[in-house]
Scaffold this motif. Structure first.
Motif, PDB file in Angstrom:
ATOM      1  N   SER A   2       0.826  -1.203   0.000  1.00 20.37           N
ATOM      2  CA  SER A   2       0.000   0.000   0.000  1.00 20.37           C
ATOM      3  C   SER A   2       0.864   1.258   0.000  1.00 20.37           C
ATOM      4  O   SER A   2       0.551   2.241  -0.665  1.00 20.37           O
ATOM      5  N   ARG A   3       1.969   1.217   0.763  1.00 19.59           N
ATOM      6  CA  ARG A   3       2.866   2.367   0.830  1.00 19.59           C
ATOM      7  C   ARG A   3       3.527   2.603  -0.530  1.00 19.59           C
ATOM      8  O   ARG A   3       3.676   3.742  -0.967  1.00 19.59           O
ATOM      9  N   LYS A   4       3.919   1.558  -1.197  1.00 17.87           N
ATOM     10  CA  LYS A   4       4.525   1.653  -2.528  1.00 17.87           C
ATOM     11  C   LYS A   4       3.531   2.216  -3.537  1.00 17.87           C
ATOM     12  O   LYS A   4       3.873   3.039  -4.383  1.00 17.87           O
ATOM     13  N   GLN A   5       2.282   1.769  -3.410  1.00 12.54           N
ATOM     14  CA  GLN A   5       1.233   2.249  -4.322  1.00 12.54           C
ATOM     15  C   GLN A   5       0.959   3.732  -4.080  1.00 12.54           C
ATOM     16  O   GLN A   5       0.765   4.491  -5.030  1.00 12.54           O
ATOM     17  N   ASN A   6       0.969   4.172  -2.797  1.00 11.19           N
ATOM     18  CA  ASN A   6       0.760   5.592  -2.480  1.00 11.19           C
ATOM     19  C   ASN A   6       1.864   6.456  -3.064  1.00 11.19           C
ATOM     20  O   ASN A   6       1.611   7.540  -3.578  1.00 11.19           O
ATOM     21  N   ARG A   7       3.121   5.994  -2.970  1.00  3.93           N
ATOM     22  CA  ARG A   7       4.242   6.754  -3.534  1.00  3.93           C
ATOM     23  C   ARG A   7       4.122   6.864  -5.049  1.00  3.93           C
ATOM     24  O   ARG A   7       4.349   7.922  -5.626  1.00  3.93           O
ATOM     25  N   SER A   8       3.770   5.782  -5.680  1.00  2.82           N
ATOM     26  CA  SER A   8       3.653   5.829  -7.142  1.00  2.82           C
ATOM     27  C   SER A   8       2.478   6.706  -7.568  1.00  2.82           C
ATOM     28  O   SER A   8       2.567   7.453  -8.550  1.00  2.82           O
ATOM     29  N   THR A  10       1.374   9.272  -5.854  1.00  2.35           N
ATOM     30  CA  THR A  10       1.823  10.640  -5.576  1.00  2.35           C
ATOM     31  C   THR A  10       2.693  11.147  -6.725  1.00  2.35           C
ATOM     32  O   THR A  10       2.578  12.305  -7.144  1.00  2.35           O
TER      33      THR A  10
END
Length: 121
Positions: A2-8, A10
């Motif tokens: 989820s954190r990786k998806q949020n960064r991408s 963003t």
């Protein structure tokens, strides 16, 4: 994940915002360029107005309106001040107006016979 998806996401939103700013700048620049290219006239160093392309002088004239049935005594002072020419009898009699004076005359018969007079100079 989820954190990786949020960064991408963003990064995608940042890229889209940057793209929008670039497009707005491009539209603004294109508008200014189109306005500059659409000008019909250009000023020279002395401030004289020339037609673009031919470089011939631009001539201007006074805007004139005509009226065939005009009650001169009913005009306001501003309208009388703008009056430049009086043409009568199909152009056989013409006056160039330089000024006017408005006079309220009174007679010995009383106020009922008062009449407005306008003299053109």
């Amino acid at each position: 994940a989820s954190r990786k998806q949020n960064r991408s996401l963003t990064k995608v939103v940042g890229g889209l915002a940057l793209s929008i700013l670039l497009l707005v700048g491009a539209v603004f620049g294109t508008s200014i360029a189109a306005a500059h290219l659409a000008k019909d006239t250009v000023l020279d160093e002395q401030g004289v107005l020339h037609a673009r392309g031919t470089r011939s002088l631009v001539k201007t004239g006074e805007a004139v309106t005509y009226s065939s049935d005009l009650d001169i005594t009913g005009l306001t002072n501003d309208e009388l001040g703008n009056l430049k020419h009086i043409v009568l009898f199909g152009g056989d009699l013409q006056f160039q107006v330089k000024g006017f004076v408005r006079h309220q005359s009174s007679t010995t018969l009383g106020d009922a016979d008062d009449e407005k007079k306008v003299a053109h100079l």
